[in-house]
Design an enzyme around this catalytic site. Structure first.
Site, mmCIF file in Angstrom:
data_model
loop_
_atom_site.group_PDB
_atom_site.id
_atom_site.type_symbol
_atom_site.label_atom_id
_atom_site.label_comp_id
_atom_site.label_asym_id
_atom_site.label_seq_id
_atom_site.Cartn_x
_atom_site.Cartn_y
_atom_site.Cartn_z
ATOM 1 N N LYS A 23 24.833 38.749 39.613
ATOM 2 C CA LYS A 23 24.003 37.602 40.013
ATOM 3 C C LYS A 23 23.940 37.419 41.519
ATOM 4 O O LYS A 23 24.966 37.294 42.181
ATOM 5 C CB LYS A 23 24.575 36.323 39.392
ATOM 6 C CG LYS A 23 24.496 36.280 37.884
ATOM 7 C CD LYS A 23 25.070 34.959 37.405
ATOM 8 C CE LYS A 23 25.104 34.910 35.891
ATOM 9 N NZ LYS A 23 25.838 33.742 35.407
ATOM 10 N N GLY A 64 38.518 39.929 41.763
ATOM 11 C CA GLY A 64 37.546 39.968 40.674
ATOM 12 C C GLY A 64 37.299 41.365 40.130
ATOM 13 O O GLY A 64 38.213 42.175 40.002
ATOM 14 N N ARG A 66 51.093 39.314 37.967
ATOM 15 C CA ARG A 66 51.124 38.098 38.791
ATOM 16 C C ARG A 66 52.541 37.561 38.976
ATOM 17 O O ARG A 66 52.854 36.976 40.006
ATOM 18 C CB ARG A 66 50.215 37.027 38.178
ATOM 19 C CG ARG A 66 48.740 37.338 38.361
ATOM 20 C CD ARG A 66 47.861 36.305 37.699
ATOM 21 N NE ARG A 66 46.460 36.568 38.012
ATOM 22 C CZ ARG A 66 45.443 35.951 37.435
ATOM 23 N NH1 ARG A 66 45.677 35.036 36.500
ATOM 24 N NH2 ARG A 66 44.203 36.233 37.770
ATOM 25 N N GLY A 84 37.862 34.156 42.872
ATOM 26 C CA GLY A 84 37.131 32.954 43.286
ATOM 27 C C GLY A 84 37.524 32.498 44.679
ATOM 28 O O GLY A 84 36.678 32.143 45.500
#
Length: 396
Positions: free
Chosen positions: A203, A353, A40, A376
Site C-alpha cells: 500500500k 516488518g 524477543r 511500526g
C-alpha cells in the site's frame, strides 16, 4: 525529535528498584501456550543481565497480544508461560506476579532484592494501560525508583508502561532501544552519503509520510512492491490488473516532479494472472504490462539497477519487500535487494516488518548493520514523527 538519549550506561542502579519495559509479545502455541519463538526475549537479555550485574532489583513488564479482542484473554494471553521460557533463558529464578499493579505485584515488588527478577502480568489486562490513565500510570511507577525502556516495538505507543511512567520516574533506554536509536537516528539524521532509501510493500498509503520525509534527505529513493504501480500509472503507463490506489495518482505525480531523477521506478516486472503459488508468470517491460496481468515482483533488470545503486551507497534504509516474496516465483526482487544490502560496505538498516522477515528468511540478517525489531516504530521514525516512548526518555 532528539534521538540521543541517556542509556543505562549513564546511571547507577545498585540497590535500586527498576521498572523495565520489554517486548515479550512473542508467538505461542495455540493449545499449550508454550513460546514458539523466543527471539524477543533473547533480545532483551543483554539489558536485563547488565542491570542485574549492577545490583538492580528488576521489575519487568510487557504486553502480550490484544486482550480486548479475546474473551478468554486471561487464559490465552497470560505471561505465565513466557515467564517459564524467560527463566530458562536467563538461567535464574523469575518471580511471576499474577497481576500488574494489584496486591500480588505490590507485595512481590516490595519484597524484591537486588539481583532478583519479577515479571508482572500482561500490562494490557488493565484497559487503563492503553489509555495512559494517570492513576494506573502512577501506581505502576510507584513499584520502582527508575524506569528503563527496552521495548522498541512499542515506543510509538503513548501507553502507561511505554511513556506515561516517565512522568514519575527518571527514564533511560536499555541496550536494544539505544541500538535502534543509534542505527535509525544515524541513518536518517547524519548518514554517510550517498543515502539510498528502498521502499516497497503493497500500500502506498502506508508509506506516504515516509516518502515525503525521505525526499528531503535521500540521494536516491527506489520504489518497488505493489506501491510502485500507482507511480507507474501516474507516469501514464498501463499497469494491467496490478495494485492501484486511484486516489494517490496525483500525489505520485507530484512526488515524481519534486524528486526528479532521485526517484527510481521499476523498468520491468514479473507478472501473472493471479497471485498464487504455481501461477504462470513472465517478465515484461513496465511499458508493456498486458491487460489482465498483475505485477507481483520487480523484474531482473530492475533488480540489477536497484542492486547497483544499493551496493554503492554510504547508507541504505530499506522498508518493504519488492514483491510477494512468500511465493518463490515472486521473491527474486526482494532477494536481489537483500543480497545487495549484504554486499554493501556502507551502513545498512532494515526497517522491521516484512523486510526483516524477508532478510531473515534468506539467512542474510547477520550481513547487514541493523535489523529493526519494531516495524511500526521504525516506520514512524522514518516518517519523522515524534515517538512518545522515546521523547519521554532523558536527553543526553
Amino acid at each position: 525529535m532528539n534521538y540521543k538519549k541517556k542509556s543505562i550506561r549513564d546511571a547507577n542502579f545498585a540497590g535500586r528498584k527498576v521498572l523495565l519495559r520489554v517486548d515479550f509479545n512473542v508467538p505461542q502455541d495455540k493449545k499449550t501456550h508454550a513460546v514458539t519463538n523466543d527471539k524477543r526475549i533473547r533480545a532483551a537479555l543483554p539489558t536485563i543481565r547488565y542491570l542485574l550485574d549492577q545490583g538492580a532489583a528488576l521489575i519487568v513488564c510487557s504486553h502480550l497480544g490484544k486482550p480486548g479482542k479475546d474473551p478468554d484473554f486471561r487464559t490465552n494471553l497470560t505471561l505465565a508461560p513466557v515467564a517459564e521460557r524467560f527463566e530458562e533463558l536467563l538461567g535464574q529464578k523469575v518471580i511471576f506476579a499474577a497481576d500488574t499493579i494489584g496486591p500480588d505485584a505490590r507485595a512481590k515488588a516490595a519484597a524484591l532484592k537486588g539481583g532478583e527478577v519479577l515479571l508482572l502480568e500482561n500490562t494490557r489486562f488493565d484497559p487503563r494501560e492503553e489509555k495512559n490513565d494517570p492513576e494506573f500510570t502512577r501506581e505502576l511507577a510507584s513499584l520502582a525508583e527508575v524506569y528503563v525502556s527496552d521495548a522498541f516495538g512499542a515506543v510509538h505507543r503513548a501507553h502507561a508502561s511505554t511513556a506515561g511512567v516517565a512522568d514519575y520516574l527518571p527514564a533511560y533506554c536499555g541496550f536494544l532501544v539505544e541500538k535502534e536509536l543509534s542505527a535509525l537516528g544515524g541513518a536518517m539524521e547524519d548518514p554517510q552519503r550517498p543515502l539510498v532509501a528502498v521502499l516497497g510493500g503493497a500500500k502506498i498509503s502506508d508509506k506516504l509520510a515516509v516518502i515525503e520525509n525521505l525526499l528531503g534527505k535521500a540521494d536516491k529513493l527506489l520504489i518497488g512492491g505493489g506501491m510502485a504501480f500507482t507511480f507507474l500509472k501516474a507516469r501514464g503507463l498501463e499497469i494491467g490488473s496490478s495494485l492501484l490506489d486511484e486516489e494517490k495518482i496525483g500525489y505520485c505525480r507530484e512526488m515524481m516532479e519534486k524528486a526528479g531523477d532521485r526517484l527510481v521506478l521499476p523498468v520491468d516486472a514479473v507478472v501473472a494472472p493471479r497471485c498464487e503459488e504455481g501461477a504462470e508468470h513472465e517478465v515484461v517491460s513496465c511499458e508493456a504490462i498486458p491487460a489482465g496481468m498483475m505485477g507481483l515482483d520487480i523484474g531482473p533488470e530492475t533488480a540489477r539497477i536497484f542492486g547497483e545503486i544499493v551496493r554503492s551507497a554510504g547508507t541504505v534504509v530499506w522498508n518493504g519487500p519488492m514483491g510477494v516474496f512468500e511465493i518463490d516465483a515472486f521473491a527474486g526482487g526482494t532477494r536481489a535487494v537483500a543480497e545487495a544490502m549484504a554486499a554493501c560496505p556502507g551502513v545498512t538498516v532494515i526497517g522491521g516488518g516484512d523486510s526483516a522477515s524477508a532478510i531473515e528468511k534468506m539467512g542474510l540478517e547477520d550481513k547487514v548493520t541493523h535489523v529493526s525489531t519494531g516495524g511500526g516504530a521504525s516506520l514512524e521514525f522514518m516518517e519523522g514523527k515524534v515517538l512518545p516512548g522515546v521523547a519521554c526518555l532523558l536527553d543526553k
